[in-house]
Design an enzyme around this catalytic site. Structure first.
Site, PDB file in Angstrom:
ATOM      1  N   ASP A   1      -0.172  -8.332   4.026  1.00  0.00           N
ATOM      2  CA  ASP A   1      -1.391  -9.080   3.702  1.00  0.00           C
ATOM      3  C   ASP A   1      -1.279 -10.530   4.187  1.00  0.00           C
ATOM      4  O   ASP A   1      -0.186 -11.088   4.253  1.00  0.00           O
ATOM      5  CB  ASP A   1      -1.612  -9.040   2.176  1.00  0.00           C
ATOM      6  CG  ASP A   1      -3.027  -9.447   1.800  1.00  0.00           C
ATOM      7  OD1 ASP A   1      -3.938  -9.339   2.659  1.00  0.00           O
ATOM      8  OD2 ASP A   1      -3.225  -9.878   0.648  1.00  0.00           O
TER       9      ASP A   1
ATOM     10  N   ARG B   1       5.117  -7.247  -0.802  1.00  0.00           N
ATOM     11  CA  ARG B   1       3.760  -7.663  -0.442  1.00  0.00           C
ATOM     12  C   ARG B   1       3.796  -9.118   0.018  1.00  0.00           C
ATOM     13  O   ARG B   1       4.221  -9.999  -0.729  1.00  0.00           O
ATOM     14  CB  ARG B   1       2.790  -7.539  -1.620  1.00  0.00           C
ATOM     15  CG  ARG B   1       1.372  -7.954  -1.184  1.00  0.00           C
ATOM     16  CD  ARG B   1       0.312  -7.707  -2.225  1.00  0.00           C
ATOM     17  NE  ARG B   1      -0.996  -8.031  -1.664  1.00  0.00           N
ATOM     18  CZ  ARG B   1      -2.115  -7.361  -1.905  1.00  0.00           C
ATOM     19  NH1 ARG B   1      -2.099  -6.344  -2.712  1.00  0.00           N
ATOM     20  NH2 ARG B   1      -3.254  -7.720  -1.340  1.00  0.00           N
TER      21      ARG B   1
ATOM     22  N   ASN C   1      -3.189 -11.819   7.042  1.00  0.00           N
ATOM     23  CA  ASN C   1      -3.547 -12.046   8.455  1.00  0.00           C
ATOM     24  C   ASN C   1      -4.770 -12.958   8.599  1.00  0.00           C
ATOM     25  O   ASN C   1      -4.795 -13.847   9.453  1.00  0.00           O
ATOM     26  CB  ASN C   1      -3.897 -10.723   9.148  1.00  0.00           C
ATOM     27  CG  ASN C   1      -2.716  -9.800   9.272  1.00  0.00           C
ATOM     28  OD1 ASN C   1      -1.581 -10.212   9.079  1.00  0.00           O
ATOM     29  ND2 ASN C   1      -2.979  -8.540   9.584  1.00  0.00           N
TER      30      ASN C   1
ATOM     31  N   ARG D   1      -6.036 -15.191   6.505  1.00  0.00           N
ATOM     32  CA  ARG D   1      -5.753 -16.588   6.139  1.00  0.00           C
ATOM     33  C   ARG D   1      -4.876 -17.267   7.187  1.00  0.00           C
ATOM     34  O   ARG D   1      -5.037 -18.442   7.476  1.00  0.00           O
ATOM     35  CB  ARG D   1      -5.085 -16.640   4.755  1.00  0.00           C
ATOM     36  CG  ARG D   1      -6.095 -16.495   3.620  1.00  0.00           C
ATOM     37  CD  ARG D   1      -5.420 -16.169   2.319  1.00  0.00           C
ATOM     38  NE  ARG D   1      -5.005 -14.775   2.283  1.00  0.00           N
ATOM     39  CZ  ARG D   1      -4.110 -14.287   1.440  1.00  0.00           C
ATOM     40  NH1 ARG D   1      -3.507 -15.085   0.581  1.00  0.00           N
ATOM     41  NH2 ARG D   1      -3.810 -13.015   1.472  1.00  0.00           N
ATOM     42  N   TRP D   2      -3.973 -16.525   7.778  1.00  0.00           N
ATOM     43  CA  TRP D   2      -3.121 -17.077   8.852  1.00  0.00           C
ATOM     44  C   TRP D   2      -4.015 -17.596   9.982  1.00  0.00           C
ATOM     45  O   TRP D   2      -3.786 -18.693  10.515  1.00  0.00           O
ATOM     46  CB  TRP D   2      -2.188 -15.979   9.361  1.00  0.00           C
ATOM     47  CG  TRP D   2      -1.207 -16.399  10.413  1.00  0.00           C
ATOM     48  CD1 TRP D   2       0.080 -16.815  10.214  1.00  0.00           C
ATOM     49  CD2 TRP D   2      -1.423 -16.420  11.835  1.00  0.00           C
ATOM     50  NE1 TRP D   2       0.681 -17.101  11.427  1.00  0.00           N
ATOM     51  CE2 TRP D   2      -0.228 -16.865  12.438  1.00  0.00           C
ATOM     52  CE3 TRP D   2      -2.506 -16.117  12.661  1.00  0.00           C
ATOM     53  CZ2 TRP D   2      -0.073 -17.012  13.815  1.00  0.00           C
ATOM     54  CZ3 TRP D   2      -2.365 -16.262  14.032  1.00  0.00           C
ATOM     55  CH2 TRP D   2      -1.163 -16.711  14.598  1.00  0.00           C
TER      56      TRP D   2
ATOM     57  N   THR E   1      -8.700   2.254   2.355  1.00  0.00           N
ATOM     58  CA  THR E   1     -10.031   2.865   2.216  1.00  0.00           C
ATOM     59  C   THR E   1     -11.059   1.780   1.879  1.00  0.00           C
ATOM     60  O   THR E   1     -12.201   1.841   2.332  1.00  0.00           O
ATOM     61  CB  THR E   1     -10.036   3.946   1.107  1.00  0.00           C
ATOM     62  OG1 THR E   1      -9.377   3.432  -0.056  1.00  0.00           O
ATOM     63  CG2 THR E   1      -9.314   5.206   1.529  1.00  0.00           C
TER      64      THR E   1
ATOM     65  N   HIS F   1      -5.085 -10.675  12.792  1.00  0.00           N
ATOM     66  CA  HIS F   1      -4.681  -9.262  12.847  1.00  0.00           C
ATOM     67  C   HIS F   1      -3.827  -9.000  14.093  1.00  0.00           C
ATOM     68  O   HIS F   1      -2.847  -8.255  14.034  1.00  0.00           O
ATOM     69  CB  HIS F   1      -5.914  -8.349  12.830  1.00  0.00           C
ATOM     70  CG  HIS F   1      -6.696  -8.445  11.553  1.00  0.00           C
ATOM     71  ND1 HIS F   1      -6.107  -8.357  10.313  1.00  0.00           N
ATOM     72  CD2 HIS F   1      -8.021  -8.647  11.317  1.00  0.00           C
ATOM     73  CE1 HIS F   1      -7.031  -8.492   9.369  1.00  0.00           C
ATOM     74  NE2 HIS F   1      -8.202  -8.677   9.960  1.00  0.00           N
TER      75      HIS F   1
ATOM     76  N   ARG G   1     -15.447  -4.073   4.573  1.00  0.00           N
ATOM     77  CA  ARG G   1     -15.520  -5.435   5.135  1.00  0.00           C
ATOM     78  C   ARG G   1     -16.674  -5.501   6.146  1.00  0.00           C
ATOM     79  O   ARG G   1     -17.174  -4.462   6.576  1.00  0.00           O
ATOM     80  CB  ARG G   1     -14.190  -5.789   5.801  1.00  0.00           C
ATOM     81  CG  ARG G   1     -13.077  -5.963   4.789  1.00  0.00           C
ATOM     82  CD  ARG G   1     -11.808  -6.479   5.430  1.00  0.00           C
ATOM     83  NE  ARG G   1     -10.782  -6.674   4.420  1.00  0.00           N
ATOM     84  CZ  ARG G   1      -9.636  -7.291   4.634  1.00  0.00           C
ATOM     85  NH1 ARG G   1      -9.354  -7.769   5.832  1.00  0.00           N
ATOM     86  NH2 ARG G   1      -8.752  -7.435   3.658  1.00  0.00           N
TER      87      ARG G   1
ATOM     88  N   ASN H   1     -10.897  -1.407   2.789  1.00  0.00           N
ATOM     89  CA  ASN H   1     -11.100  -2.337   3.912  1.00  0.00           C
ATOM     90  C   ASN H   1     -12.318  -1.944   4.760  1.00  0.00           C
ATOM     91  O   ASN H   1     -12.886  -2.766   5.469  1.00  0.00           O
ATOM     92  CB  ASN H   1      -9.858  -2.422   4.814  1.00  0.00           C
ATOM     93  CG  ASN H   1      -8.676  -3.125   4.169  1.00  0.00           C
ATOM     94  OD1 ASN H   1      -7.529  -2.857   4.506  1.00  0.00           O
ATOM     95  ND2 ASN H   1      -8.927  -4.054   3.249  1.00  0.00           N
TER      96      ASN H   1
HETATM   97  C1  IPE Z   1      -4.292  -4.739   1.110  1.00  0.00           C
HETATM   98  O1  IPE Z   1      -4.788  -5.990   1.392  1.00  0.00           O
HETATM   99  C2  IPE Z   1      -4.553  -3.812   2.262  1.00  0.00           C
HETATM  100  C3  IPE Z   1      -3.727  -4.013   3.442  1.00  0.00           C
HETATM  101  C4  IPE Z   1      -2.787  -4.905   3.584  1.00  0.00           C
HETATM  102  C5  IPE Z   1      -3.986  -3.105   4.525  1.00  0.00           C
HETATM  103  P1  IPE Z   1      -6.257  -6.428   0.961  1.00  0.00           P
HETATM  104  O2  IPE Z   1      -6.451  -7.801   1.490  1.00  0.00           O
HETATM  105  O3  IPE Z   1      -7.239  -5.402   1.392  1.00  0.00           O
HETATM  106  O4  IPE Z   1      -6.174  -6.413  -0.619  1.00  0.00           O
HETATM  107  P2  IPE Z   1      -6.991  -7.225  -1.722  1.00  0.00           P
HETATM  108  O5  IPE Z   1      -8.444  -7.109  -1.355  1.00  0.00           O
HETATM  109  O6  IPE Z   1      -6.535  -8.653  -1.660  1.00  0.00           O
HETATM  110  O7  IPE Z   1      -6.636  -6.584  -3.022  1.00  0.00           O
HETATM  111  C1  IPE Z   2      -4.228  -7.752   5.744  1.00  0.00           C
HETATM  112  O1  IPE Z   2      -4.703  -9.018   5.982  1.00  0.00           O
HETATM  113  C2  IPE Z   2      -4.613  -6.796   6.839  1.00  0.00           C
HETATM  114  C3  IPE Z   2      -5.712  -5.900   6.462  1.00  0.00           C
HETATM  115  C4  IPE Z   2      -6.219  -5.800   5.271  1.00  0.00           C
HETATM  116  C5  IPE Z   2      -6.264  -5.073   7.509  1.00  0.00           C
HETATM  117  P1  IPE Z   2      -6.093  -9.517   5.422  1.00  0.00           P
HETATM  118  O2  IPE Z   2      -7.140  -9.257   6.458  1.00  0.00           O
HETATM  119  O3  IPE Z   2      -6.383  -8.966   4.090  1.00  0.00           O
HETATM  120  O4  IPE Z   2      -5.825 -11.068   5.330  1.00  0.00           O
HETATM  121  P2  IPE Z   2      -6.272 -12.048   4.178  1.00  0.00           P
HETATM  122  O5  IPE Z   2      -5.763 -11.484   2.889  1.00  0.00           O
HETATM  123  O6  IPE Z   2      -7.774 -12.102   4.211  1.00  0.00           O
HETATM  124  O7  IPE Z   2      -5.631 -13.351   4.525  1.00  0.00           O
HETATM  125 MG    MG Z   3      -5.942  -9.570   2.198  1.00  0.00          MG
END
Ligand code: IPE
Ligand code: IPE
Ligand code: MG
Length: 233
Positions: A21, A181, A23, A25-26, A67, A38, A72, A69
């Site tokens: 998790d 995590r 990506n 915010r990075w 599931t 990503h 988004r 995601n």
């Molecule tokens: C968990 O991260 C899913 C993956 C890393 C693929 P999310 O960003 O989807 O989780 P939440 O929304 O913060 O719980």
């Molecule tokens: C995790 O990074 C990757 C996926 C969920 C696909 P995020 O996209 O959730 O990144 P943040 O949490 O918004 O920074």
């Molecule tokens: Mg995330």
């Protein structure tokens, strides 16, 4: 290079789950669009897995796309599917060339035909059943997996722990010994709920694209110092 040779077998986790998790915010921190995060995250996968294998870990499960995601914005989901389309093959080729086996968890029917074909071609390359394993969770949700496994178990005549396990995506893998995590949140977000029953949990604020070997080794070392009781004394 850290090696498992000088550690007792129980000090090294056999199966490590990684919730990759942070990506988005990075990228945002760098004033980049989220897909750039990503892309950076995907580049980080192979070195982290190799470090885990060098340490003596046998299996790594990666949470790559949940599931949830899918809900988004369409532009982000399309960017993620496109990244899978472009990067999954080269990434897994590198891992397989180093002797690993690549498997998938999740309902892959969500993905377009060309992406599903890439996944089945990758699975067809798994000849060595005993190889170290990379399990990539794509369109994966722990609840969906349990419901699916319970339905299949019921259809087979009995709902027992062993029948449910036999119908999980991870039926050939051991339970998760630990979950890491990245990205600062302290939750499982629907990741491998059945397999996580007795996992040791590790949370770090480091965003996934910045997570490197040194931090991985320090977390693996901490795992070795924990006492797992599994409810016993
Ligand atoms: C968990 O991260 C899913 C993956 C890393 C693929 P999310 O960003 O989807 O989780 P939440 O929304 O913060 O719980
Ligand atoms: C995790 O990074 C990757 C996926 C969920 C696909 P995020 O996209 O959730 O990144 P943040 O949490 O918004 O920074
Ligand atoms: Mg995330």
């Amino acid at each position: 290079m850290a090696s498992g040779d000088d550690k007792s077998a129980s000090a090294i986790p056999r199966h490590v789950g990684i919730i990759m998790d942070g990506n988005g915010r990075w990228a945002t921190k760098r004033l980049l669009p989220r897909p750039a995060g990503h892309r950076a995250g995907v580049k980080n996968i192979t070195p982290v897995i190799e470090s885990a294998f060098d340490y003596g870990v046998h299996c790594v499960s990666l949470y790559a796309f949940s599931t949830e995601n899918k809900a988004r914005p369409e532009s982000e989901v399309n960017a993620l599917v496109d990244l899978i389309r472009k990067r999954l093959r080269p990434m897994t080729r590198e891992l397989i060339a180093r002797g690993a086996k690549v498997v998938f968890s999740g309902d892959i029917s969500y993905f377009p035909e060309d992406v599903r074909r890439i996944m089945s071609e990758i699975c067809a390359e798994n000849t060595d059943k005993t190889a170290k394993t990379v399990n990539i969770a794509l369109d994966y949700g722990g609840r969906e997996e349990i419901v699916r496994a319970a339905r299949l178990a019921a259809a087979s005549g009995e709902i027992t722990d062993s029948r449910i396990r036999a119908n999980l995506y991870t039926s050939e893998l051991p339970d998760l010994d630990m979950i890491i995590r990245t990205g600062g949140e302290k939750r499982l977000s629907n990741f491998m709920l059945y397999q996580a029953a007795y996992s040791e949990l590790f949370f770090t604020d480091t965003l996934w694209p910045d997570f490197g070997k040194a931090e991985l080794i320090s977390i693996l070392n901490e795992y070795g110092s924990r006492t797992r009781r599994f409810g016993k004394l």
